[in-house]
Write a protein that holds these residues in place. Structure first.
Motif, mmCIF file in Angstrom:
data_model
loop_
_atom_site.group_PDB
_atom_site.id
_atom_site.type_symbol
_atom_site.label_atom_id
_atom_site.label_comp_id
_atom_site.label_asym_id
_atom_site.label_seq_id
_atom_site.Cartn_x
_atom_site.Cartn_y
_atom_site.Cartn_z
ATOM 1 N N PRO A 13 0.814 -1.224 0.000
ATOM 2 C CA PRO A 13 0.000 0.000 0.000
ATOM 3 C C PRO A 13 0.846 1.272 0.000
ATOM 4 N N ASN A 14 2.140 1.139 0.257
ATOM 5 C CA ASN A 14 3.048 2.281 0.236
ATOM 6 C C ASN A 14 3.054 2.960 -1.128
ATOM 7 N N SER A 15 2.672 2.222 -2.156
ATOM 8 C CA SER A 15 2.761 2.758 -3.508
ATOM 9 C C SER A 15 1.569 3.612 -3.912
ATOM 10 N N SER A 16 0.491 3.585 -3.148
ATOM 11 C CA SER A 16 -0.701 4.279 -3.633
ATOM 12 C C SER A 16 -1.384 5.216 -2.639
ATOM 13 N N PHE A 23 -5.892 13.429 -0.008
ATOM 14 C CA PHE A 23 -4.533 13.560 0.510
ATOM 15 C C PHE A 23 -3.942 14.928 0.201
ATOM 16 N N TRP A 24 -4.133 15.409 -1.019
ATOM 17 C CA TRP A 24 -3.533 16.687 -1.403
ATOM 18 C C TRP A 24 -4.054 17.815 -0.521
ATOM 19 N N ASP A 92 3.907 2.654 -8.046
ATOM 20 C CA ASP A 92 4.677 1.498 -8.523
ATOM 21 C C ASP A 92 5.841 1.896 -9.424
ATOM 22 N N GLY A 93 6.424 3.042 -9.160
ATOM 23 C CA GLY A 93 7.608 3.478 -9.897
ATOM 24 C C GLY A 93 7.334 4.173 -11.214
ATOM 25 N N VAL A 94 6.070 4.343 -11.567
ATOM 26 C CA VAL A 94 5.739 5.029 -12.820
ATOM 27 C C VAL A 94 6.096 6.507 -12.666
ATOM 28 N N GLN A 95 6.809 7.040 -13.648
ATOM 29 C CA GLN A 95 7.264 8.425 -13.586
ATOM 30 C C GLN A 95 6.187 9.388 -14.087
ATOM 31 N N MET A 96 6.278 10.618 -13.655
ATOM 32 C CA MET A 96 5.440 11.735 -14.103
ATOM 33 C C MET A 96 3.939 11.502 -13.926
ATOM 34 N N THR A 97 3.563 10.886 -12.827
ATOM 35 C CA THR A 97 2.143 10.768 -12.514
ATOM 36 C C THR A 97 1.698 12.062 -11.833
#
Length: 154
Positions: A13-16, A23-24, A92-97
């Motif tokens: 769950p650390n990834s999402s 959250f913002w 999950d490591g995806v860049q520029m989200t």
């Protein structure tokens, strides 16, 4: 790997959780609360309150996103994310989200606001700029998984 009961059923769950609803807003309200706390101290001037807010935010940002590795609820022996910082695990490591863009933009906007309210005074500008560079560089896609000078390698 064993999934933990509860949550969203994700293995990590650390990834999402940074993409979770609200959250913002909570993040920005927390930042505003810290700034108002600094402003409420009688002997702290407005420029020093902005500088303190910026430096504290960037130090916390650096520590929680770029120093801490792994997930606190998973075993460190068989956890594939044990070698990744929290920043590297986001989405999950995806860049520029959008989450990564938000977390990159906040220190920059905070720095610009700090420069505005300190009137680019050198006494405030130098530490604020250094903290901005230190907290922004690890966010670049070119530094994904990179450990400069073997800092935080293991």
């Amino acid at each position: 790997m064993t999934s933990i009961a509860g949550g969203h059923g994700e293995a990590n769950p650390n990834s999402s959780w940074l993409s979770a609803r609200g959250f913002w807003l909570a993040y920005l309200l927390g930042l505003l609360s810290v700034h108002l706390l600094f402003l409420s101290v009688p002997f702290v001037s407005i420029p020093w309150a902005w500088t303190a807010t910026n430096l504290l935010h960037n130090a916390a940002h650096l520590y929680f996103l770029h120093v801490i590795k792994g997930a606190p609820w998973l075993s460190t022996e068989n956890d594939p994310s044990r070698r990744w910082t929290h920043w590297e695990q986001i989405d999950d490591g995806v860049q520029m989200t959008t989450t990564r863009k938000f977390l990159t933009a906040v220190p920059i906007v905070l720095f610009l606001l700090t420069c505005l309210y300190t009137r680019n005074n050198t006494e405030h500008f130098i530490p604020n700029f250094i903290s901005l560079v230190v907290v922004t560089l690890p966010k670049l896609p070119q530094f994904h998984g990179v450990r400069l000078f073997n800092i935080n390698k293991y």
